[in-house]
Write a protein that holds these residues in place. Structure first.
Motif, mmCIF file in Angstrom:
data_model
loop_
_atom_site.group_PDB
_atom_site.id
_atom_site.type_symbol
_atom_site.label_atom_id
_atom_site.label_comp_id
_atom_site.label_asym_id
_atom_site.label_seq_id
_atom_site.Cartn_x
_atom_site.Cartn_y
_atom_site.Cartn_z
ATOM 1 N N UNK A 1 0.824 -1.211 0.000
ATOM 2 C CA UNK A 1 0.000 0.000 0.000
ATOM 3 C C UNK A 1 0.860 1.263 0.000
ATOM 4 N N UNK A 2 1.931 1.267 0.788
ATOM 5 C CA UNK A 2 2.788 2.450 0.841
ATOM 6 C C UNK A 2 3.534 2.633 -0.479
ATOM 7 N N UNK A 3 4.177 1.578 -0.950
ATOM 8 C CA UNK A 3 5.028 1.701 -2.135
ATOM 9 C C UNK A 3 4.241 1.979 -3.410
ATOM 10 N N UNK B 1 13.972 0.884 0.867
ATOM 11 C CA UNK B 1 15.108 0.485 1.706
ATOM 12 C C UNK B 1 14.804 0.712 3.187
ATOM 13 N N UNK B 2 14.009 1.734 3.491
ATOM 14 C CA UNK B 2 13.600 1.981 4.871
ATOM 15 C C UNK B 2 12.817 0.778 5.406
ATOM 16 N N UNK C 1 13.151 7.809 -7.199
ATOM 17 C CA UNK C 1 14.131 8.063 -6.135
ATOM 18 C C UNK C 1 13.496 7.865 -4.760
ATOM 19 N N UNK C 2 12.332 8.445 -4.575
ATOM 20 C CA UNK C 2 11.630 8.302 -3.293
ATOM 21 C C UNK C 2 11.240 6.843 -3.050
#
Length: 134
Positions: A44-46, A60-61, A53-54
Motif C-alpha cells: 500500500x505504501x510503495x 530500503x527503509x 528516487x523516493x
C-alpha cells in the motif's frame, strides 16, 4: 521495547510530513519502539509513490523493519472471517485489507498504530490492540 505494527495511514502522513497524532507519535518515538510491517502495508505504501528516487529510499527503509511472515493463506482466511463477523454485527469495513492488517497485529500480539477509523470498529469486535498515542 514494544513491537508496534504501523499502518499505511500513518506511514503516508509520516513520509509526507503531515502532522497527525499518530504520525507525530511515530516521529517522536522512533527510538522507543520496535517497528514491524507486513506485506500488505509495504504494498500500500510503495504503490502510491510516484518518484523512483523516493520509491528506492522508502523501500530500503522498510527493509530495516521487523517483517511479519505469517502464513498468508491462514491470515487471508482469518481476515475473511473477521470481515464476515463484522458484517454480521452491522459493521462494513471500507477497505478489506484493513482486516488483513488487523489479523497480522492480532496473530503477532502487537498493537497497531493507525490513523483509520475502521480499526477502531475492528477493535470493538476483535482482540485488536490499538496503540494509544495520547
Amino acid at each position: 521495547m514494544d513491537i508496534v505494527l504501523v499502518d499505511t495511514s500513518v506511514w503516508i502522513n509520516f513520509f509526507k510530513a503531515k502532522e497527525t497524532d499518530a504520525s507525530l507519535f511515530l516521529k517522536n518515538n522512533l527510538s522507543n519502539i520496535i517497528i514491524a510491517t507486513c506485506p500488505v502495508i509495504i504494498q500500500e505504501v510503495l504503490q502510491g509513490i510516484v518518484s523512483d528516487k523516493e520509491f528506492k529510499v522508502i523501500h530500503s527503509y522498510f527493509n530495516n523493519l521487523i517483517r511479519f511472515t505469517d502464513n498468508p493463506y491462514l491470515l487471508a482466511h482469518d481476515a475473511a472471517m473477521l470481515y464476515r463477523n463484522l458484517r454480521k454485527n452491522g459493521i462494513t469495513i471500507r477497505k478489506p485489507n484493513d482486516c488483513l492488517i488487523a489479523m497480522y497485529a492480532i496473530k503477532n500480539g502487537v498493537a497497531l498504530l493507525n490513523n483509520d477509523r475502521d480499526f477502531q470498529m475492528i477493535a470493538k469486535y476483535a482482540s485488536l490492540k490499538i496503540m494509544d498515542f495520547s
